[in-house]
Design a protein around this motif. Structure first.
Motif, mmCIF file in Angstrom:
data_model
loop_
_atom_site.group_PDB
_atom_site.id
_atom_site.type_symbol
_atom_site.label_atom_id
_atom_site.label_comp_id
_atom_site.label_asym_id
_atom_site.label_seq_id
_atom_site.Cartn_x
_atom_site.Cartn_y
_atom_site.Cartn_z
ATOM 1 N N ARG A 15 0.985 -1.239 -0.019
ATOM 2 C CA ARG A 15 -0.127 -0.047 -0.097
ATOM 3 C C ARG A 15 1.086 1.108 -0.116
ATOM 4 N N ALA A 16 1.841 1.219 0.814
ATOM 5 C CA ALA A 16 2.851 2.421 0.788
ATOM 6 C C ALA A 16 3.522 2.728 -0.467
ATOM 7 N N ASN A 17 3.987 1.691 -1.366
ATOM 8 C CA ASN A 17 4.493 1.910 -2.509
ATOM 9 C C ASN A 17 3.514 2.474 -3.387
ATOM 10 N N ALA A 18 2.124 1.782 -3.529
ATOM 11 C CA ALA A 18 0.916 2.572 -4.279
ATOM 12 C C ALA A 18 0.830 3.810 -4.144
ATOM 13 N N VAL A 19 0.738 4.268 -2.829
ATOM 14 C CA VAL A 19 0.679 5.680 -2.817
ATOM 15 C C VAL A 19 1.786 6.398 -2.844
ATOM 16 N N ALA A 20 2.940 5.966 -2.936
ATOM 17 C CA ALA A 20 4.284 6.893 -3.391
ATOM 18 C C ALA A 20 4.175 6.961 -4.832
ATOM 19 N N TRP A 21 3.557 5.991 -5.593
ATOM 20 C CA TRP A 21 3.799 5.918 -7.225
ATOM 21 C C TRP A 21 2.468 6.742 -7.520
ATOM 22 N N ALA B 27 3.585 21.613 -5.499
ATOM 23 C CA ALA B 27 3.329 20.340 -5.962
ATOM 24 C C ALA B 27 4.500 19.072 -5.685
ATOM 25 N N VAL B 28 5.812 19.653 -5.277
ATOM 26 C CA VAL B 28 6.739 18.597 -4.952
ATOM 27 C C VAL B 28 6.280 17.906 -3.904
ATOM 28 N N SER B 29 5.539 18.416 -3.065
ATOM 29 C CA SER B 29 5.062 17.536 -1.660
ATOM 30 C C SER B 29 4.480 16.204 -2.257
ATOM 31 N N LEU B 30 3.861 16.185 -3.676
ATOM 32 C CA LEU B 30 3.401 15.010 -3.942
ATOM 33 C C LEU B 30 4.196 13.725 -4.107
ATOM 34 N N ILE B 31 5.743 14.111 -4.373
ATOM 35 C CA ILE B 31 6.582 13.213 -4.427
ATOM 36 C C ILE B 31 7.598 12.759 -3.709
ATOM 37 N N VAL C 241 8.252 8.904 -3.406
ATOM 38 C CA VAL C 241 9.166 8.574 -4.376
ATOM 39 C C VAL C 241 10.465 9.019 -3.762
ATOM 40 N N VAL C 242 10.776 10.207 -3.451
ATOM 41 C CA VAL C 242 11.838 10.496 -2.939
ATOM 42 C C VAL C 242 12.488 9.630 -1.609
ATOM 43 N N ARG C 243 11.738 9.243 -0.847
ATOM 44 C CA ARG C 243 12.292 8.080 -0.069
ATOM 45 C C ARG C 243 12.660 6.813 -0.526
ATOM 46 N N ARG C 244 11.911 6.468 -1.546
ATOM 47 C CA ARG C 244 12.130 5.009 -2.233
ATOM 48 C C ARG C 244 13.198 5.077 -3.218
ATOM 49 N N THR C 245 13.233 6.030 -4.184
ATOM 50 C CA THR C 245 14.021 6.223 -5.223
ATOM 51 C C THR C 245 14.318 7.838 -5.435
ATOM 52 N N PRO C 246 15.621 8.133 -4.644
ATOM 53 C CA PRO C 246 15.438 9.700 -4.908
ATOM 54 C C PRO C 246 15.999 10.070 -6.064
ATOM 55 N N LEU C 247 16.633 9.173 -6.961
ATOM 56 C CA LEU C 247 17.501 9.943 -7.955
ATOM 57 C C LEU C 247 16.248 9.750 -9.064
ATOM 58 N N LEU C 248 15.251 8.886 -9.080
ATOM 59 C CA LEU C 248 14.055 8.969 -9.860
ATOM 60 C C LEU C 248 13.335 10.346 -9.423
ATOM 61 N N LEU D 159 15.352 21.232 -3.278
ATOM 62 C CA LEU D 159 14.842 20.193 -2.062
ATOM 63 C C LEU D 159 15.276 18.813 -2.328
ATOM 64 N N VAL D 160 14.862 18.262 -3.491
ATOM 65 C CA VAL D 160 15.207 16.816 -3.741
ATOM 66 C C VAL D 160 16.694 16.716 -3.532
ATOM 67 N N LEU D 161 17.079 17.637 -4.468
ATOM 68 C CA LEU D 161 18.941 17.457 -4.459
ATOM 69 C C LEU D 161 19.402 17.502 -2.973
ATOM 70 N N GLY D 162 19.068 18.202 -2.149
ATOM 71 C CA GLY D 162 19.393 18.105 -0.658
ATOM 72 C C GLY D 162 19.361 16.912 0.090
ATOM 73 N N PHE D 163 18.199 16.384 -0.145
ATOM 74 C CA PHE D 163 18.019 14.975 0.328
ATOM 75 C C PHE D 163 18.816 14.021 -0.350
ATOM 76 N N ILE D 164 19.243 13.962 -1.567
ATOM 77 C CA ILE D 164 20.172 13.026 -2.281
ATOM 78 C C ILE D 164 21.289 13.177 -1.500
ATOM 79 N N VAL D 165 21.794 14.402 -1.423
ATOM 80 C CA VAL D 165 23.283 14.714 -0.861
ATOM 81 C C VAL D 165 23.199 14.204 0.541
ATOM 82 N N ALA D 166 22.193 14.426 1.427
ATOM 83 C CA ALA D 166 22.138 13.827 2.862
ATOM 84 C C ALA D 166 22.215 12.269 2.901
#
Length: 391
Positions: A3-9, A41-45, A48-55, A95-102
């Motif tokens: 369910r969590a993956n479905a919500v993320a995608w 709108a970036v809050s919607l992903i 996805v950021v937590r699972r596949t940050p590069l995507l 914002l996504v880039l900062g998460f990837i660096v961290a």
């Protein structure tokens, strides 16, 4: 798919849908409105950021670039406001880039920063003009640098916390090893010392005094069995700790020795040829397990040193139950200064470690009138006896 993956995608698909609506569904809106909408709108992903940050970074770059390209200000040069606001959507990328660096590896972070900067600078260079070009380039670089700095600080903090945790685990392992070493030393040294003396006595009198030799063998058997039982308890405890069973199953181990067993210890020492006079004073009461065990081990090690080094036939053990402190004293009238040579071994060192862990004090040395004295003071917590009885 969970369910969590479905919500993320689903959130990722919603983000792309919102980006499309911003471009095609609101053609008359200003560039600032498009940029702020894309940023929100970036809050919607987040999933996805937590699972596949590069995507997620690729999605954010695609959506932000689409918003910038499709903004009215990018086509009509007279709408200068559009040039200032349309690039706000790239803050979502930062914002996504900062998460990837961290969170990601350094190699992945370098690739992400390189791609993100290249895309942003290229888009700004194409769709910004005049003074807006320089301003937006500087803002984009500063935003990227800020996000990377925050990510690096978060990474360093997490690594520092992990290092501290590893250090605490290593220190705990070392402390446990020292505790086990003290327990084994106190247990084995005392027993082996008595066994050695009894064996020597038995070998000398086996021909002339068979009854005395039989008594020495009996003492050797009893001491050996007791020591073997203690070693078995220690090994079983260690094995249960390794298997994680100690926390989930009741332990079948016998209780640890304490001051109540001093008389039995004195009897075993008497079998080795040293008579022990045990004296107790003060109001006797139950003690916390760590204090009770440490006091017993101090008496045990002191008697071991008397048997091995003092060259005397008698010694005195005094146990005083004070209101705020438990005092233990072992005094012999043996060789004194020669007995102090045991301080070079691990016995007195182990005593000092035990006392230091409990916040007490220890003195060990020859007496002025001859002999050797070991005295320890262990602080007692308030109402220790009441607490132990209630537990």
């Amino acid at each position: 798919m969970t369910r969590a993956n479905a919500v993320a995608w689903a959130g990722g698909a919603s983000y792309l849908l919102v980006a499309g609506l911003l471009v095609g569904g609101a053609p008359r809106a200003s560039g600032t409105a498009h940029g702020v909408g894309s940023l929100l709108a970036v809050s919607l992903i987040v999933g996805v950021v937590r699972r596949t940050p590069l995507l997620a970074l690729a999605m954010a770059l695609f959506g932000s670039t689409a918003v910038v390209v499709g903004t009215p200000g990018s086509v009509h040069a007279d709408l200068s406001v559009g040039y200032q606001g349309q690039f706000l959507s790239f803050l979502a990328v930062d914002l996504v880039l900062g998460f990837i660096v961290a969170t990601c590896t350094r190699r992945a972070s370098i690739v992400a920063v390189t791609v993100s900067c290249s895309v942003q600078l290229l888009v700004i260079a194409v769709f910004a003009h005049g003074d807006n070009l320089i301003v937006n380039l500087v803002i984009a670089l500063l935003a990227t640098a800020a996000s990377c700095t925050v990510g690096l600080l978060s990474r360093e903090r997490r690594e520092h916390v992990a290092a501290l945790r590893s250090q605490e685990v290593a220190e705990a392992v070392t402390a446990e090893r020292l505790r086990i070493a003290r327990e084994l030393h106190d247990m084995v040294a005392h027993s082996i010392g008595i066994i050695a003396i009894q064996a020597g006595v038995g070998s000398r009198v086996i021909q002339t005094q068979p009854a005395e030799a039989r008594e020495a063998l009996r003492a050797i058997e009893a001491t050996s069995r007791e020591t073997l039982s203690g070693l078995r308890r220690t090994l079983v405890s260690l094995r249960q700790t390794d298997l994680g069973a100690a926390a989930s199953e009741p332990s079948p181990l016998a209780p640890s020795p304490g001051l109540a067993d001093v008389e039995r210890l004195a009897a075993a020492t008497a079998d080795a040829g040293v008579r022990v006079d045990v004296r107790r004073s003060g109001k006797q009461r139950p003690l916390p397990a760590d204090i009770d065990l440490s006091a017993y081990r101090i008496v045990q090690e002191a008697l071991t040193n008397v048997v091995r080094h003092a060259g005397t036939e008698r010694c005195r053990v005094a146990i005083e139950y004070g209101d705020e402190e438990l005092n233990v004293e072992v005094v012999d009238d043996g060789r004194g200064a020669t007995g102090a040579g045991s301080a070079r071994g691990f016995g007195i060192i182990g005593m000092r470690e035990r006392v230091a862990l409990l916040g007490g004090h220890l003195s060990a040395g020859p007496c002025p009138e001859g002999g050797f004295r070991v005295a320890a003071g262990l602080p007692l917590p308030a109402h220790a006896g009441v607490a132990v009885e209630a537990r």
